[in-house]
Design an enzyme around this catalytic site. Sequence first.
Site, PDB file in Angstrom:
ATOM      1  N   ARG A 197     101.498 -27.795 102.833  1.00  0.00           N
ATOM      2  CA  ARG A 197     101.585 -26.401 103.236  1.00  0.00           C
ATOM      3  C   ARG A 197     100.342 -26.050 104.050  1.00  0.00           C
ATOM      4  O   ARG A 197      99.233 -26.498 103.753  1.00  0.00           O
ATOM      5  CB  ARG A 197     101.686 -25.476 102.018  1.00  0.00           C
ATOM      6  CG  ARG A 197     103.034 -25.546 101.312  1.00  0.00           C
ATOM      7  CD  ARG A 197     104.145 -24.976 102.189  1.00  0.00           C
ATOM      8  NE  ARG A 197     105.440 -24.923 101.519  1.00  0.00           N
ATOM      9  CZ  ARG A 197     106.392 -25.828 101.628  1.00  0.00           C
ATOM     10  NH1 ARG A 197     106.180 -26.907 102.371  1.00  0.00           N
ATOM     11  NH2 ARG A 197     107.544 -25.676 101.008  1.00  0.00           N
ATOM     12  N   GLU A 210     102.149 -20.526 110.965  1.00  0.00           N
ATOM     13  CA  GLU A 210     103.593 -20.755 111.144  1.00  0.00           C
ATOM     14  C   GLU A 210     104.369 -19.443 111.169  1.00  0.00           C
ATOM     15  O   GLU A 210     104.064 -18.520 110.421  1.00  0.00           O
ATOM     16  CB  GLU A 210     104.134 -21.611 109.994  1.00  0.00           C
ATOM     17  CG  GLU A 210     103.659 -23.032 109.979  1.00  0.00           C
ATOM     18  CD  GLU A 210     104.252 -23.821 108.816  1.00  0.00           C
ATOM     19  OE1 GLU A 210     105.343 -23.464 108.336  1.00  0.00           O
ATOM     20  OE2 GLU A 210     103.621 -24.783 108.384  1.00  0.00           O
ATOM     21  N   HIS A 236     106.648 -28.268 111.543  1.00  0.00           N
ATOM     22  CA  HIS A 236     107.095 -28.227 110.147  1.00  0.00           C
ATOM     23  C   HIS A 236     108.510 -28.787 109.996  1.00  0.00           C
ATOM     24  O   HIS A 236     109.400 -28.158 109.440  1.00  0.00           O
ATOM     25  CB  HIS A 236     107.030 -26.803 109.583  1.00  0.00           C
ATOM     26  CG  HIS A 236     107.041 -26.783 108.071  1.00  0.00           C
ATOM     27  ND1 HIS A 236     106.585 -25.716 107.337  1.00  0.00           N
ATOM     28  CD2 HIS A 236     107.449 -27.705 107.147  1.00  0.00           C
ATOM     29  CE1 HIS A 236     106.726 -25.948 106.036  1.00  0.00           C
ATOM     30  NE2 HIS A 236     107.255 -27.168 105.909  1.00  0.00           N
TER      31      HIS A 236
END
Length: 309
Positions: A229, A258, A276
């Site tokens: 993450r 993100e 991602h």
Amino acid sequence: MKPKLLVLIYLSDPHQALVGSHFDFIYAPNAELRAKHIAADGAAVRAVLTNGTTGLTAAEIDAMPALEVACALGVGFENIDVAHCKRRGIAVANGAGTNDDCVADHAMALLLAAVRNVRWLDQQCRAGVWRDAVPMPPNVSHRRLGIIGLGDIGRKVARRGLGFEMEVGYHGRSKKDVPYTYFADVKSLATWADFLVVATPGGAATRHLVNAEVLTALGPRGFLVNIARGSVVDTAALADALREGRVAGAGLDVYESEPKPPAALMDFDNVVLTPHLGGWSPEAMQASVQRFVDNATRHFAGEPMISPL
């Protein structure tokens, strides 16, 4: 009658068809549709499909009084208010094990690309530069691989590292029965490692676990890979470390900004970025969606779910 399902994430047409064969679903993969349908249709929703990044808040849970089950596509669930679900008696599940191989493969792809400087060498080759005019990138094999978080994905990264004849070390909440070297803290692991791979869950407990001190410990010949993450790595500290030559490079599939790319890292030739999709492949996505269907249909049939939280 099919249970009413609210889908908060992107699904391809074939996966929508798969889900639609079992559920009467509302497709709301963006913030506007999400708010609209929770307000208009929340009373009838009995299941939610989301993921760790998109999450599900306590307020949204309370706006769906008939909600029985909330599922995360993939392993992460850091932004789902699991505690509130439990208080409401709502079952929660994830897709643990469905995309581990894909994420571990991607970690190695980022590591190889970063260490061997593939992105920059590709640019040089296209510009007509031959090998005599470029610096030689280092080996990946026979180095020290440090892994933060030795869960299912971390273990698979470790096994891939062994394929490159690397020595493997790790840090986690506890020491495990594995043939790898355990480090009690991240800084000690980074000091030992040539390559540091982040594979730990996100959330408040791991925010900026990889900070300026850890990056300095990794050193000017060390490389960082993050497939966990974005919140785990301090982006500003990484940018400073790269600018000052305190780390050699990085490969990131996740970042704090993100879905926008990390502006602070965009100008570095020694950084490899992907959007991602470490856990995305046709095989992994099919397995993840099927796991959701299996978990949710088992719940409504009164059977144990495969991967409950």
